[in-house]
Design a protein around this motif. Structure first.
Motif, PDB file in Angstrom:
ATOM      1  N   TYR A   1       0.835  -1.206   0.000  1.00 41.90           N
ATOM      2  CA  TYR A   1       0.000   0.000   0.000  1.00 41.90           C
ATOM      3  C   TYR A   1       0.869   1.255   0.000  1.00 41.90           C
ATOM      4  CZ  TYR A   1      -3.243   3.572   1.721  1.00 41.90           C
ATOM      5  OH  TYR A   1      -3.983   4.719   1.870  1.00 41.90           O
TER       6      TYR A   1
ATOM      7  N   LYS B   1       2.260   2.129  -3.176  1.00 37.51           N
ATOM      8  CA  LYS B   1       1.220   2.573  -4.107  1.00 37.51           C
ATOM      9  C   LYS B   1       0.896   4.057  -3.894  1.00 37.51           C
ATOM     10  CE  LYS B   1      -3.551   1.543  -4.912  1.00 37.51           C
ATOM     11  NZ  LYS B   1      -4.679   0.921  -4.235  1.00 37.51           N
ATOM     12  N   VAL B   2       0.920   4.506  -2.640  1.00 37.64           N
ATOM     13  CA  VAL B   2       0.459   5.879  -2.362  1.00 37.64           C
ATOM     14  C   VAL B   2       1.567   6.918  -2.226  1.00 37.64           C
ATOM     15  CG1 VAL B   2      -1.603   5.017  -1.195  1.00 37.64           C
ATOM     16  CG2 VAL B   2       0.365   5.646   0.186  1.00 37.64           C
TER      17      VAL B   2
ATOM     18  N   PHE C   1      10.530   6.490   7.050  1.00 38.13           N
ATOM     19  CA  PHE C   1       9.137   6.942   7.189  1.00 38.13           C
ATOM     20  C   PHE C   1       8.228   5.741   7.444  1.00 38.13           C
ATOM     21  CE2 PHE C   1       4.890   7.886   5.805  1.00 38.13           C
ATOM     22  CZ  PHE C   1       4.661   9.177   6.245  1.00 38.13           C
TER      23      PHE C   1
ATOM     24  N   ARG D   1       0.061   4.415  11.108  1.00 37.03           N
ATOM     25  CA  ARG D   1      -0.800   5.300  10.301  1.00 37.03           C
ATOM     26  C   ARG D   1      -1.064   4.686   8.931  1.00 37.03           C
ATOM     27  NH1 ARG D   1       2.126  10.179   9.307  1.00 37.03           N
ATOM     28  NH2 ARG D   1       0.298  10.785   8.130  1.00 37.03           N
ATOM     29  N   ILE D   2      -0.013   4.069   8.386  1.00 38.79           N
ATOM     30  CA  ILE D   2      -0.157   3.471   7.049  1.00 38.79           C
ATOM     31  C   ILE D   2      -1.172   2.323   7.110  1.00 38.79           C
ATOM     32  CG2 ILE D   2       1.053   2.193   5.220  1.00 38.79           C
ATOM     33  CD1 ILE D   2       3.585   3.837   6.075  1.00 38.79           C
TER      34      ILE D   2
ATOM     35  N   SER E   1      -4.688   3.751   7.512  1.00 37.08           N
ATOM     36  CA  SER E   1      -5.188   4.319   6.267  1.00 37.08           C
ATOM     37  C   SER E   1      -5.583   3.206   5.282  1.00 37.08           C
ATOM     38  CB  SER E   1      -4.112   5.215   5.659  1.00 37.08           C
ATOM     39  OG  SER E   1      -4.550   5.784   4.481  1.00 37.08           O
TER      40      SER E   1
ATOM     41  N   GLN F   1      -9.334   2.419   3.872  1.00 37.84           N
ATOM     42  CA  GLN F   1      -9.643   2.367   2.444  1.00 37.84           C
ATOM     43  C   GLN F   1     -10.304   1.041   2.061  1.00 37.84           C
ATOM     44  OE1 GLN F   1      -6.379   3.134  -0.252  1.00 37.84           O
ATOM     45  NE2 GLN F   1      -7.755   2.922  -1.978  1.00 37.84           N
TER      46      GLN F   1
ATOM     47  N   ASP G   1     -13.847   1.166   3.289  1.00 35.00           N
ATOM     48  CA  ASP G   1     -14.656   2.033   2.428  1.00 35.00           C
ATOM     49  C   ASP G   1     -14.993   1.328   1.116  1.00 35.00           C
ATOM     50  OD1 ASP G   1     -15.854   4.587   1.755  1.00 35.00           O
ATOM     51  OD2 ASP G   1     -14.213   4.838   0.336  1.00 35.00           O
TER      52      ASP G   1
ATOM     53  N   ARG H   1     -18.683   0.506  -0.085  1.00 34.85           N
ATOM     54  CA  ARG H   1     -19.166   1.065  -1.348  1.00 34.85           C
ATOM     55  C   ARG H   1     -19.694  -0.038  -2.263  1.00 34.85           C
ATOM     56  NH1 ARG H   1     -14.759   4.718  -3.953  1.00 34.85           N
ATOM     57  NH2 ARG H   1     -16.239   4.529  -5.651  1.00 34.85           N
TER      58      ARG H   1
ATOM     59  N   ARG I   1     -23.040  -0.908  -1.023  1.00 30.62           N
ATOM     60  CA  ARG I   1     -24.011   0.147  -1.347  1.00 30.62           C
ATOM     61  C   ARG I   1     -24.381   0.131  -2.824  1.00 30.62           C
ATOM     62  NH1 ARG I   1     -21.421   3.844   2.204  1.00 30.62           N
ATOM     63  NH2 ARG I   1     -20.389   4.862   0.475  1.00 30.62           N
ATOM     64  N   ARG I   2     -23.386  -0.190  -3.672  1.00 28.30           N
ATOM     65  CA  ARG I   2     -23.661  -0.248  -5.124  1.00 28.30           C
ATOM     66  C   ARG I   2     -24.707  -1.318  -5.404  1.00 28.30           C
ATOM     67  NH1 ARG I   2     -18.200   1.055  -6.450  1.00 28.30           N
ATOM     68  NH2 ARG I   2     -17.556  -1.080  -6.724  1.00 28.30           N
TER      69      ARG I   2
ATOM     70  N   LEU J   1     -26.918  -2.443  -3.256  1.00 24.13           N
ATOM     71  CA  LEU J   1     -28.196  -1.974  -2.702  1.00 24.13           C
ATOM     72  C   LEU J   1     -28.840  -0.924  -3.609  1.00 24.13           C
ATOM     73  CD1 LEU J   1     -27.294  -1.629   1.087  1.00 24.13           C
ATOM     74  CD2 LEU J   1     -28.952  -3.209   0.104  1.00 24.13           C
TER      75      LEU J   1
ATOM     76  N   VAL K   1      -0.170   9.491   3.771  1.00 27.26           N
ATOM     77  CA  VAL K   1      -0.393   8.059   3.580  1.00 27.26           C
ATOM     78  C   VAL K   1      -1.762   7.801   2.934  1.00 27.26           C
ATOM     79  CG1 VAL K   1       1.157   7.285   5.395  1.00 27.26           C
ATOM     80  CG2 VAL K   1      -1.200   7.808   5.978  1.00 27.26           C
ATOM     81  N   THR K   2      -2.316   8.849   2.286  1.00 28.10           N
ATOM     82  CA  THR K   2      -3.611   8.692   1.629  1.00 28.10           C
ATOM     83  C   THR K   2      -3.404   8.263   0.184  1.00 28.10           C
ATOM     84  OG1 THR K   2      -4.500  10.464   2.987  1.00 28.10           O
ATOM     85  CG2 THR K   2      -5.745   9.899   1.022  1.00 28.10           C
ATOM     86  N   ASP K   3      -4.251   7.371  -0.264  1.00 27.84           N
ATOM     87  CA  ASP K   3      -4.216   6.978  -1.664  1.00 27.84           C
ATOM     88  C   ASP K   3      -4.957   8.040  -2.476  1.00 27.84           C
ATOM     89  OD1 ASP K   3      -4.275   5.827  -4.085  1.00 27.84           O
ATOM     90  OD2 ASP K   3      -5.290   3.977  -3.490  1.00 27.84           O
ATOM     91  N   MET K   4      -4.202   8.828  -3.218  1.00 31.27           N
ATOM     92  CA  MET K   4      -4.799   9.942  -3.974  1.00 31.27           C
ATOM     93  C   MET K   4      -5.666   9.450  -5.139  1.00 31.27           C
ATOM     94  SD  MET K   4      -3.766  12.938  -2.761  1.00 31.27           S
ATOM     95  CE  MET K   4      -3.427  14.159  -4.013  1.00 31.27           C
TER      96      MET K   4
ATOM     97  N   ARG L   1     -21.372  10.849  -0.738  1.00 31.92           N
ATOM     98  CA  ARG L   1     -20.977  10.554   0.633  1.00 31.92           C
ATOM     99  C   ARG L   1     -22.070  10.994   1.604  1.00 31.92           C
ATOM    100  NH1 ARG L   1     -17.124   6.766   0.770  1.00 31.92           N
ATOM    101  NH2 ARG L   1     -15.246   7.354  -0.337  1.00 31.92           N
TER     102      ARG L   1
ATOM    103  N   PHE M   1     -30.380   8.127  -2.366  1.00 32.06           N
ATOM    104  CA  PHE M   1     -29.504   7.023  -1.979  1.00 32.06           C
ATOM    105  C   PHE M   1     -28.039   7.458  -2.063  1.00 32.06           C
ATOM    106  CE2 PHE M   1     -27.890   2.744  -2.015  1.00 32.06           C
ATOM    107  CZ  PHE M   1     -28.840   2.055  -1.274  1.00 32.06           C
ATOM    108  N   LEU M   2     -27.185   6.800  -1.272  1.00 28.01           N
ATOM    109  CA  LEU M   2     -25.741   7.091  -1.353  1.00 28.01           C
ATOM    110  C   LEU M   2     -25.168   6.323  -2.550  1.00 28.01           C
ATOM    111  CD1 LEU M   2     -24.553   6.986   2.373  1.00 28.01           C
ATOM    112  CD2 LEU M   2     -24.994   8.971   0.954  1.00 28.01           C
TER     113      LEU M   2
ATOM    114  N   GLU N   1     -23.486   5.667  -6.533  1.00 31.83           N
ATOM    115  CA  GLU N   1     -22.212   5.957  -7.204  1.00 31.83           C
ATOM    116  C   GLU N   1     -22.388   5.845  -8.707  1.00 31.83           C
ATOM    117  OE1 GLU N   1     -18.890   3.759  -5.850  1.00 31.83           O
ATOM    118  OE2 GLU N   1     -19.686   3.570  -3.835  1.00 31.83           O
TER     119      GLU N   1
END
Lengths: 103, 408
Positions: free
Chosen positions: A55, A58-59, A67, A74-75, A78, A82, A85, A89, A92-93, A95, B335-338, B377, B383-384, B386
């Motif tokens: 990961y 990748k980011v 680091f 934290r990595i 995160s 993800q 999420d 998602r 939810r798709r 549903l 550390v966020t995946d952009m 979001r 509905f939420l 996409e």
């Protein structure tokens, strides 16, 4: 203390990812850095750290072992957020599709 | 002799209708008798009743109690009218002083801010009884009629978006487009603006990031649906006759499409925006982008600014009965995946905008991909869901794509 094989295996994976992704040989001193790897292995499962390494490469635009070893918590957080999420998602798709078809 | 304030407070002591005072925003109109009103309010909050006259007189011997009064509502309305008149006089006098001192810009800013405050002061809280079936049916009938006439919600022509906001973008709504930098937020907001315009609505685009000419180039590119290359328009490579011919046909019988930007020095606040809304009378407002806007209440703290701004824009949307769509950037950490779609928690500076928004649509795009992921979001009215949009920024074409059509 974690197995020597795991400590060196983790450093080896970092080095391989760095070379494969075009960042070159990170020039890690395995004998010195194995203790940072050991601290990580004491805190997390090896599979989890391995996934975090994938990961991280990748980011990050400019990965560094320092680091990674200092911010592994934290990595991982995160990465897990993800994954969660993504899973939510997908649910939810499905549903939403049902909702639209019934609608 | 009793003045309006003492008469209003006497009326309150006589008919005990303290809720009228709370609902009517008495705090902002009672000035000379604020100590008496403060005492009555505190007493009412503690004891759930209005204090007897003798207790008030004991605490405030100078209070000029009037025995024979009308209803609290009547006197409060009189007081509000008087207060409005006084404040308006002061505002006009101060603005006139600025104009005389050759400070016309300051005078205009001051007037816009003050009149917005006065409008807020004189507005009333709206209420509805949920058990009143006739009122509910009348409302649904009205909404249906408006929908049939095409003058209620604004639809975008993007299947995904319209499916998940079944009533369209409706008046009073605050919508937010959230994404990391360089994903296509501004393009998307302009696409929505152009779709609204094609439906006969008049959009107002507030661009604080780009010049009005740059925005106009993008607007023409989207309106052209592939006819114009954004790159060429930006370079001025356009055949005048061809452009004129296209523009005359395209703009015939169409509403205005107003673009405003600041000069890079002045500040754009919701009060100034309210002035622009009064000037142009748009059907929908787009703010690009939130972080460059200033709140009505000046502050150096960015978090406080964003909190104020969010609330002020929401109130603006409600009071003007107009939809406001604001663009907000998402803040990634190291550390966020952009390549992912940002979440509510990644709204920059303050999450207040996410709390106040009626819907928040997050955008994400993988590096070098022309497919933008859209993910609701937050959605108070649907509905939420996409959906995906394949974007060609140079030709201004945006095509709806289903998840099943695109390999992510």
């Amino acid at each position: 203390m974690a197995d020597r094989k795991d400590r060196f295996g983790m450093l080896g994976k970092y080095k391989k990812l760095s070379i494969d992704r075009g960042y070159g040989d990170p020039g890690l001193n395995f004998n010195k850095e194995q203790w940072a790897a050991d601290a990580l292995l004491e805190s997390y499962e090896i599979q989890e750290i391995s996934a975090a390494l994938d990961y991280y490469f990748k980011v990050s635009d400019s990965p560094s072992w320092k680091f990674f070893s200092f911010n592994c918590d934290r990595i991982i957080a995160s990465m897990k957020a993800q994954e969660l999420d993504k899973k939510q998602r997908e649910e939810r798709r499905a549903l939403a599709k049902e909702w639209l078809n019934n609608g | 002799m009793a003045n309006l304030e003492s008469t209003t407070l006497s009326a309150l002591l006589n008919d005990k209708q303290v809720h009228i005072m709370f609902q009517g925003g008495a705090d902002s109109v009672i000035r000379t008798h604020s100590d008496v009103w403060g005492f009555i309010r505190e007493y009412a909050e503690k004891n759930q009743s209005v204090p007897p006259v003798n207790i008030v007189k004991q605490n405030f011997p100078d209070f000029d109690y009037v025995v024979d009064t009308g209803s609290t509502k009547h006197h409060l309305e009189e007081l509000k009218a008087q207060c409005l008149k006084d404040n308006l006089k002061i505002a006009l006098r101060n603005a006139a002083n600025d104009v005389q001192a050759d400070k016309s810009n300051e005078a205009l800013d001051y007037l816009i801010t003050e009149t917005a405050n006065l409008k807020r002061m004189t507005s009333n809280v709206r209420d509805v009884d949920a058990t009143d079936i006739d009122s509910a049916l009348a409302h649904y009938e009205h909404v249906k009629e408006m929908q049939e006439l095409g003058i209620h919600g604004i639809f975008t022509g993007l299947e995904g978006f319209d499916n998940y906001l079944p009533a369209g973008i409706t008046p009073g709504q605050l919508g937010v487009l959230l994404a990391y930098p360089a994903i296509g937020k501004s393009w998307m907001s302009l696409y929505l603006a152009v779709q609204a315009w094609k439906m006969g609505k008049s959009p107002l685009v507030v661009s604080l990031e780009m010049t009005e000419e740059e925005v106009r180039n993008r607007v023409y590119t989207i309106m052209g649906e592939g006819r114009w290359s954004h790159r060429k328009l930006s370079a001025g490579e356009v055949e005048p006759d061809q452009f004129k011919d296209w523009a005359e046909k395209t703009f015939e019988d169409k509403p205005q499409f107003n673009i405003i930007s600041n000069d890079g020095i002045g500040e754009v606040t919701p009060s100034i925006l309210r002035g622009k809304i009064d000037q142009y009378g748009p059907s929908i407002v787009f703010v690009d982008y939130l972080n460059l806007m200033s709140s009505n209440v000046r502050t150096d703290n960015e978090v406080v600014k964003m909190k104020n701004l969010s609330r002020e824009l929401k109130l603006l949307a409600i009071s003007e009965q107009i939809p406001v769509v604001a663009i907000s950037s998402a803040t990634p950490d190291d550390v966020t995946d952009m390549n992912s779609v940002p979440t509510l928690g990644q709204t920059s500076w303050s999450r207040q905008i996410a709390y106040d928004a009626d819907w928040l649509l997050a955008l994400g795009r993988a590096a070098n991909s022309d497919v933008i992921e859209f993910c609701f979001r937050k959605n108070r009215n649907g509905f939420l869901g996409e959906f995906l949009v394949q974007a060609d920024f140079d030709s201004g074409r945006f095509l709806y794509r289903d998840f099943e059509d695109v390999q992510m």
